[in-house]
Design a protein around this motif. Structure first.
Motif, PDB file in Angstrom:
ATOM      1  N   GLY A 193     -15.047 -30.262  -7.529  1.00 36.00           N
ATOM      2  CA  GLY A 193     -15.495 -28.992  -6.967  1.00 36.00           C
ATOM      3  C   GLY A 193     -14.872 -27.809  -7.684  1.00 36.00           C
ATOM      4  O   GLY A 193     -14.428 -27.927  -8.819  1.00 36.00           O
ATOM      5  N   SER A 194     -14.823 -26.679  -6.980  1.00 38.91           N
ATOM      6  CA  SER A 194     -14.433 -25.423  -7.615  1.00 38.91           C
ATOM      7  C   SER A 194     -13.037 -24.967  -7.210  1.00 38.91           C
ATOM      8  O   SER A 194     -12.696 -24.958  -6.024  1.00 38.91           O
ATOM      9  N   ASP A 217     -19.804 -25.798  -5.816  1.00 38.73           N
ATOM     10  CA  ASP A 217     -19.341 -24.396  -5.801  1.00 38.73           C
ATOM     11  C   ASP A 217     -18.584 -24.004  -4.537  1.00 38.73           C
ATOM     12  O   ASP A 217     -17.701 -23.152  -4.592  1.00 38.73           O
ATOM     13  N   ASP A 218     -18.951 -24.586  -3.413  1.00 44.08           N
ATOM     14  CA  ASP A 218     -18.362 -24.137  -2.140  1.00 44.08           C
ATOM     15  C   ASP A 218     -17.132 -24.948  -1.728  1.00 44.08           C
ATOM     16  O   ASP A 218     -16.388 -24.518  -0.845  1.00 44.08           O
ATOM     17  N   PHE A 219     -16.962 -26.124  -2.340  1.00 43.00           N
ATOM     18  CA  PHE A 219     -15.865 -27.015  -1.919  1.00 43.00           C
ATOM     19  C   PHE A 219     -14.904 -27.321  -3.063  1.00 43.00           C
ATOM     20  O   PHE A 219     -15.311 -27.456  -4.219  1.00 43.00           O
ATOM     21  N   TYR A 220     -13.630 -27.449  -2.715  1.00 37.71           N
ATOM     22  CA  TYR A 220     -12.636 -28.078  -3.574  1.00 37.71           C
ATOM     23  C   TYR A 220     -12.232 -29.334  -2.806  1.00 37.71           C
ATOM     24  O   TYR A 220     -11.793 -29.259  -1.652  1.00 37.71           O
ATOM     25  N   ILE A 221     -12.424 -30.499  -3.420  1.00 38.17           N
ATOM     26  CA  ILE A 221     -12.260 -31.771  -2.697  1.00 38.17           C
ATOM     27  C   ILE A 221     -11.093 -32.566  -3.280  1.00 38.17           C
ATOM     28  O   ILE A 221     -10.997 -32.750  -4.502  1.00 38.17           O
ATOM     29  N   CYS A 222     -10.213 -33.032  -2.406  1.00 35.61           N
ATOM     30  CA  CYS A 222      -9.093 -33.864  -2.865  1.00 35.61           C
ATOM     31  C   CYS A 222      -8.718 -34.853  -1.762  1.00 35.61           C
ATOM     32  O   CYS A 222      -9.431 -34.968  -0.760  1.00 35.61           O
ATOM     33  N   ALA A 280     -13.261 -22.208  -4.702  1.00 33.52           N
ATOM     34  CA  ALA A 280     -13.975 -22.488  -3.444  1.00 33.52           C
ATOM     35  C   ALA A 280     -13.252 -21.884  -2.242  1.00 33.52           C
ATOM     36  O   ALA A 280     -12.028 -21.742  -2.239  1.00 33.52           O
ATOM     37  N   LYS A 281     -14.043 -21.570  -1.222  1.00 30.97           N
ATOM     38  CA  LYS A 281     -13.438 -21.052   0.023  1.00 30.97           C
ATOM     39  C   LYS A 281     -13.070 -22.204   0.967  1.00 30.97           C
ATOM     40  O   LYS A 281     -12.364 -22.008   1.943  1.00 30.97           O
ATOM     41  N   ILE A 282     -13.605 -23.395   0.680  1.00 36.16           N
ATOM     42  CA  ILE A 282     -13.375 -24.542   1.572  1.00 36.16           C
ATOM     43  C   ILE A 282     -12.665 -25.647   0.789  1.00 36.16           C
ATOM     44  O   ILE A 282     -13.151 -26.072  -0.267  1.00 36.16           O
ATOM     45  N   LEU A 283     -11.537 -26.107   1.322  1.00 33.86           N
ATOM     46  CA  LEU A 283     -10.800 -27.203   0.681  1.00 33.86           C
ATOM     47  C   LEU A 283     -10.844 -28.408   1.622  1.00 33.86           C
ATOM     48  O   LEU A 283     -10.439 -28.303   2.778  1.00 33.86           O
ATOM     49  N   ILE A 327     -23.062 -32.222   3.375  1.00 33.89           N
ATOM     50  CA  ILE A 327     -22.679 -30.883   2.900  1.00 33.89           C
ATOM     51  C   ILE A 327     -23.933 -30.103   2.493  1.00 33.89           C
ATOM     52  O   ILE A 327     -24.131 -28.940   2.869  1.00 33.89           O
ATOM     53  N   GLU A 328     -24.799 -30.783   1.729  1.00 38.28           N
ATOM     54  CA  GLU A 328     -26.008 -30.100   1.235  1.00 38.28           C
ATOM     55  C   GLU A 328     -27.006 -29.844   2.362  1.00 38.28           C
ATOM     56  O   GLU A 328     -27.665 -28.805   2.391  1.00 38.28           O
TER      57      GLU A 328
END
Ligand code: URA
Length: 190
Positions: A34-35, A79-84, A38-41, A70-71
């Motif tokens: 992700g980005s 673009d909206d998520f950073y995923i870990c 992003a505003k959402i982690l 999500i979609e």
């Protein structure tokens, strides 16, 4: 240094990490997707076999379902998520990571959160939620609730997609339906 550069520097350190046993059996570290902006982690549990092979979180069956949810809710995973995940290496046979493994990996996660500085954190599944909200929590009782973590970051809890893979119904009130409501609610916080 930009957020991406900062995170790449951290990833390089992570590749070198052998702090716990998981470092011996992993194929790849699974750092993030992700980005950086992003505003959402979103924080999952731990990489599985597909993630270990590709080095990317949530790409197996559960990951594909997560991406679809999500979609379906009008977000872009890229673009909206950073995923870990709570740990960056796959636990053998997909067992739950131990408290010690999570502790030894915690600095990477805390640095990721600090660098991305998201508006919202999503704790995905019981292991992730327990890491931050205490080992006694029951996922069915706290999903959809909102908390403040770290420097006042709005934080919520959703069911893990592996659980949703075993629960196919999309009917009103079903776990999949609830998860979509939980994801849609995020829009009020970003
Ligand atoms: N499950 C997780 O919790 N994380 C992944 O990256 C994949 C599956």
């Amino acid at each position: 240094m930009s957020k991406s550069e900062e995170l790449n520097r951290l990833k390089t350190k992570c590749i070198e990490c052998r702090a716990c046993e998981l470092g011996k059996t992993r194929k790849n570290i699974v750092f993030s997707d992700g980005s950086a902006d992003a505003k959402i982690l979103l924080i999952g549990e731990a990489p599985g076999a597909d993630e270990d092979a590709s080095g990317i979180p949530f790409v197996g069956r559960a990951g594909k379902l997560l991406t679809k949810l999500i979609e379906d809710c009008g977000f872009s995973r890229k673009d909206d998520f950073y995923i870990c995940n709570t740990v960056k290496c796959r636990p053998p046979e997909n067992r739950v990571p131990t408290d010690e493994e999570k502790k030894l990996c915690e600095n990477f996660l805390l640095e990721q959160i600090k660098t991305v500085n998201p508006k919202v954190i999503v704790l995905c599944g019981a292991t992730s939620a327990k890491s931050f909200l205490g080992s006694k929590i029951k996922i069915s009782q706290i999903r959809g609730k909102w908390y403040k973590l770290f420097n006042n970051i709005d934080t919520t809890v959703i069911f893990h997609p592996s659980y949703l893979l075993r629960n196919h119904s999309e009917e009103h009130g079903s776990p999949r339906w609830l998860t979509k409501q939980d994801l849609l609610k995020i829009k009020e916080f970003i």
